[in-house]
Design a protein around this motif. Structure first.
Motif, mmCIF file in Angstrom:
data_model
loop_
_atom_site.group_PDB
_atom_site.id
_atom_site.type_symbol
_atom_site.label_atom_id
_atom_site.label_comp_id
_atom_site.label_asym_id
_atom_site.label_seq_id
_atom_site.Cartn_x
_atom_site.Cartn_y
_atom_site.Cartn_z
ATOM 1 N N ALA A 8 -16.147 0.163 -4.015
ATOM 2 C CA ALA A 8 -16.796 0.926 -2.314
ATOM 3 C C ALA A 8 -15.582 1.151 -1.153
ATOM 4 C CB ALA A 8 -17.572 -0.187 -1.905
ATOM 5 N N ALA A 9 -14.352 0.531 -1.751
ATOM 6 C CA ALA A 9 -13.384 0.359 -0.973
ATOM 7 C C ALA A 9 -12.007 1.690 -1.016
ATOM 8 C CB ALA A 9 -11.958 -0.598 -0.445
ATOM 9 N N ARG A 10 -12.322 2.295 -2.116
ATOM 10 C CA ARG A 10 -11.586 3.827 -2.064
ATOM 11 C C ARG A 10 -11.710 4.997 -0.997
ATOM 12 N NH1 ARG A 10 -12.817 7.379 -7.309
ATOM 13 N NH2 ARG A 10 -11.296 9.358 -7.130
ATOM 14 N N PRO A 11 -10.026 4.920 -1.358
ATOM 15 C CA PRO A 11 -10.203 6.405 1.007
ATOM 16 C C PRO A 11 -10.339 7.299 0.381
ATOM 17 C CG PRO A 11 -8.094 5.499 -0.622
ATOM 18 C CD PRO A 11 -9.196 4.280 -1.589
ATOM 19 N N GLN A 12 -10.895 8.381 1.138
ATOM 20 C CA GLN A 12 -11.016 9.539 1.046
ATOM 21 C C GLN A 12 -10.570 10.175 1.494
ATOM 22 O OE1 GLN A 12 -14.052 10.376 -0.971
ATOM 23 N NE2 GLN A 12 -14.267 7.890 -1.564
ATOM 24 N N PRO A 13 -10.431 11.669 1.138
ATOM 25 C CA PRO A 13 -9.294 12.664 1.615
ATOM 26 C C PRO A 13 -9.753 13.156 2.772
ATOM 27 C CG PRO A 13 -10.183 13.795 -0.442
ATOM 28 C CD PRO A 13 -10.756 12.256 0.025
ATOM 29 N N GLY A 14 -8.559 13.215 3.753
ATOM 30 C CA GLY A 14 -8.273 13.435 4.784
ATOM 31 C C GLY A 14 -9.009 12.656 5.921
ATOM 32 N N THR A 15 -9.300 11.354 5.585
ATOM 33 C CA THR A 15 -8.484 10.031 6.606
ATOM 34 C C THR A 15 -7.251 9.442 6.742
ATOM 35 O OG1 THR A 15 -9.260 8.755 4.413
ATOM 36 C CG2 THR A 15 -10.828 9.558 5.608
ATOM 37 N N PRO A 16 -7.466 9.101 7.663
ATOM 38 C CA PRO A 16 -6.160 7.603 7.944
ATOM 39 C C PRO A 16 -5.424 6.948 6.796
ATOM 40 C CG PRO A 16 -7.235 8.052 10.231
ATOM 41 C CD PRO A 16 -7.936 8.727 9.140
ATOM 42 N N GLU A 17 -6.154 6.335 5.811
ATOM 43 C CA GLU A 17 -6.370 5.068 4.614
ATOM 44 C C GLU A 17 -5.209 6.066 3.996
ATOM 45 O OE1 GLU A 17 -9.735 3.520 7.091
ATOM 46 O OE2 GLU A 17 -9.203 6.223 6.836
ATOM 47 N N TRP A 18 -6.144 8.119 3.383
ATOM 48 C CA TRP A 18 -5.649 8.860 2.850
ATOM 49 C C TRP A 18 -4.347 8.977 2.835
ATOM 50 C CZ3 TRP A 18 -7.405 10.277 -1.917
ATOM 51 C CH2 TRP A 18 -7.234 10.827 -2.651
ATOM 52 N N TRP A 19 -4.145 9.994 3.483
ATOM 53 C CA TRP A 19 -3.046 9.614 4.420
ATOM 54 C C TRP A 19 -2.011 8.623 4.073
ATOM 55 C CZ3 TRP A 19 1.348 8.379 8.034
ATOM 56 C CH2 TRP A 19 2.042 9.184 8.226
ATOM 57 N N LEU A 20 -1.690 7.742 4.827
ATOM 58 C CA LEU A 20 -1.204 6.335 4.613
ATOM 59 C C LEU A 20 -0.699 5.873 2.495
ATOM 60 C CD1 LEU A 20 0.841 4.399 5.794
ATOM 61 C CD2 LEU A 20 -1.156 2.997 5.951
ATOM 62 N N ALA A 21 -2.056 6.141 2.598
ATOM 63 C CA ALA A 21 -1.496 5.816 0.594
ATOM 64 C C ALA A 21 -0.555 7.287 0.079
ATOM 65 C CB ALA A 21 -3.267 5.765 0.202
ATOM 66 N N GLU A 22 -0.920 8.080 0.126
ATOM 67 C CA GLU A 22 0.016 9.357 -0.964
ATOM 68 C C GLU A 22 1.563 8.459 -0.147
ATOM 69 O OE1 GLU A 22 -2.144 13.298 0.174
ATOM 70 O OE2 GLU A 22 -1.792 12.761 1.655
ATOM 71 N N ARG A 23 2.003 8.751 0.625
ATOM 72 C CA ARG A 23 3.137 8.131 1.468
ATOM 73 C C ARG A 23 3.451 6.934 0.515
ATOM 74 N NH1 ARG A 23 0.866 11.889 4.194
ATOM 75 N NH2 ARG A 23 1.744 13.737 4.879
ATOM 76 N N CYS A 24 2.510 6.080 0.698
ATOM 77 C CA CYS A 24 2.807 4.528 0.279
ATOM 78 C C CYS A 24 3.489 4.774 -1.052
ATOM 79 C CB CYS A 24 2.301 3.686 0.791
ATOM 80 S SG CYS A 24 2.210 3.066 2.122
ATOM 81 N N ALA A 25 2.699 5.089 -1.676
ATOM 82 C CA ALA A 25 2.776 6.145 -3.469
ATOM 83 C C ALA A 25 4.012 6.738 -3.217
ATOM 84 C CB ALA A 25 1.425 6.530 -3.983
ATOM 85 N N HIS A 26 4.176 7.366 -2.672
ATOM 86 C CA HIS A 26 5.054 8.688 -2.785
ATOM 87 C C HIS A 26 6.701 7.263 -2.614
ATOM 88 C CE1 HIS A 26 6.887 13.082 -1.733
ATOM 89 N NE2 HIS A 26 7.769 11.774 -2.182
ATOM 90 N N SER A 27 6.488 6.647 -1.616
ATOM 91 C CA SER A 27 7.807 5.641 -1.411
ATOM 92 C C SER A 27 8.115 4.948 -2.444
ATOM 93 C CB SER A 27 7.808 4.605 -0.784
ATOM 94 O OG SER A 27 8.736 3.924 -0.120
ATOM 95 N N LEU A 28 7.163 4.757 -3.153
ATOM 96 C CA LEU A 28 7.267 3.200 -4.525
ATOM 97 C C LEU A 28 7.787 4.384 -5.392
ATOM 98 C CD1 LEU A 28 3.985 1.738 -4.626
ATOM 99 C CD2 LEU A 28 6.062 1.048 -4.278
ATOM 100 N N VAL A 29 7.461 5.580 -5.608
ATOM 101 C CA VAL A 29 7.643 6.293 -6.952
ATOM 102 C C VAL A 29 9.002 6.673 -6.849
ATOM 103 C CG1 VAL A 29 7.440 8.242 -8.605
ATOM 104 C CG2 VAL A 29 5.120 7.126 -7.825
ATOM 105 N N SER A 30 9.544 7.663 -5.447
ATOM 106 C CA SER A 30 10.842 7.845 -5.300
ATOM 107 C C SER A 30 12.161 6.627 -5.262
ATOM 108 C CB SER A 30 11.041 8.296 -4.017
ATOM 109 O OG SER A 30 10.817 7.640 -2.697
ATOM 110 N N THR A 31 11.523 5.471 -5.317
ATOM 111 C CA THR A 31 12.402 4.391 -5.808
ATOM 112 C C THR A 31 12.137 3.486 -6.860
ATOM 113 O OG1 THR A 31 11.153 3.110 -4.480
ATOM 114 C CG2 THR A 31 12.778 3.994 -3.117
ATOM 115 N N MET A 32 11.848 3.871 -7.581
ATOM 116 C CA MET A 32 11.565 3.533 -9.427
ATOM 117 C C MET A 32 13.039 3.849 -10.110
ATOM 118 S SD MET A 32 9.338 3.166 -11.170
ATOM 119 C CE MET A 32 7.799 4.335 -10.639
ATOM 120 N N GLY A 33 12.828 1.946 -9.707
ATOM 121 C CA GLY A 33 14.115 1.620 -10.920
ATOM 122 C C GLY A 33 15.194 1.140 -10.197
ATOM 123 N N SER A 34 15.043 1.546 -9.378
ATOM 124 C CA SER A 34 16.188 1.277 -8.138
ATOM 125 C C SER A 34 16.208 0.450 -7.254
ATOM 126 C CB SER A 34 15.956 2.552 -6.801
ATOM 127 O OG SER A 34 17.583 2.371 -5.373
#
Length: 313
Positions: free
Chosen positions: A50-76
């Motif tokens: 029920a808590a799944r974030p939806q596109p266009g919301t602040p949750e989505w904006w932040l989730a995108e960047r948090c995930a990007h942060s993790l993947v961009s530092t994979m293994g580092s």
């Protein structure tokens, strides 16, 4: 609320996240099955869905960047800023960040040749730490979301009873290790040792097997890194525990593996041992020898500390 307004108290974190841009938040088609595979407690599954974030919301904006942060530092070994508590986004926000990241972590594991069984045992810590949250607070959520960043970035692996993560030695620990005659010092490569909850007794035999696996696993999958030492920072290494536990206890046996160093001021011993009961230190239960010892020590005016220890790789 605007996503950036959520981070007004964390300007350094915002400065890291904002330039990263968007990210493909692809969630599994059969999300309930994925959650169960990650050992998410059954009582949390519907609430997570029920808590799944939806596109266009602040949750989505932040989730995108948090995930990007993790993947961009994979293994580092250069860590990005840690995830911060954001209660405004609800108790399951970071679960979706990690769900979006794990396909990339799985790919990284496959590239390293990590066995599937190790990958899934490692990822199961997501559900375990949701169980820890309920143990501590009596409600649904994810305990210490910054902790699972190590798993999602491919730094931590569960090898039997214990978990191990690639890390660097801190200044105090590295100085002590060098003084002991090892050819490594501050900033040098090491393995962190962790003891997950809800994983059975910490028997010497189980620990022997985990340490043996680590000594094979990391040279095989990270051959470019030469390690000499493993380190552990835990409430379990407080040598005061030996006063209250039987000489043959699993905790005492675990302590004896390590060369003990400095104390840690905040080890959250009560939270780890008593969960939600820690909220009332004056009425701690005394169901086991460990609980009795900790409660009696506090009642006598004592305090508990974590401790740092090291052993040879």
């Amino acid at each position: 609320m605007d996503a950036k307004a959520l981070l007004r108290d964390h300007p350094d974190w915002l400065a890291h996240l904002e330039p990263l841009g968007g990210f493909d938040l692809a969630f599994p088609d059969d999300l309930p099955s994925e959650l169960l595979r990650l050992t998410v407690p059954h009582e949390d599954v519907n609430a997570v869905l029920a808590a799944r974030p939806q596109p266009g919301t602040p949750e989505w904006w932040l989730a995108e960047r948090c995930a990007h942060s993790l993947v961009s530092t994979m293994g580092s070994l250069d860590d990005p800023p840690p995830f911060r508590p954001l209660p405004e986004l609800g108790p399951y926000f970071y679960v979706y960040v990690f769900l979006a990241t794990l396909p990339h972590t799985r790919r990284y594991h496959r590239e390293l040749g990590v066995p599937e069984e190790v990958s899934w045992a490692t990822f199961a810590d997501l559900g375990r730490n949701m169980a820890v949250h309920r143990k501590r607070h009596g409600t649904g959520g994810l305990n210490a979301p910054q902790w699972f960043m190590l798993h999602a970035r491919g730094l931590l692996f569960e090898l039997g009873r214990l978990q191990f993560n690639r890390c660097r030695l801190g200044t105090r620990t590295g100085t002590a290790v060098r003084a002991a005659g090892l050819p490594v010092g501050p900033g040098g490569p090491a393995l962190g040792v962790h003891i997950p909850d809800f994983h059975g007794p910490l028997t010497p035999e189980a620990c022997d097997a985990s340490f043996a696996r680590a000594r094979t696993f990391f040279p095989r999958h990270f051959p470019q890194e030469r390690r000499h030492v493993m380190v552990c920072a835990s409430w379990l290494l407080d040598d005061q525990l030996a006063r209250y536990l039987p000489a043959g206890s699993n905790i005492v046996a675990f302590q004896r593996r390590f060369h003990l160093l400095h104390r840690l001021d905040d080890a959250d011993t009560l939270g780890f041992v008593f969960g939600a009961d820690a909220a009332n230190p004056a009425a701690l239960p005394r169901r086991t020898s460990l609980e009795r010892g900790i409660a009696d020590h506090l009642a006598a005016g004592g305090t508990w500390h974590g401790r740092v220890g090291w052993l040879r790789f």
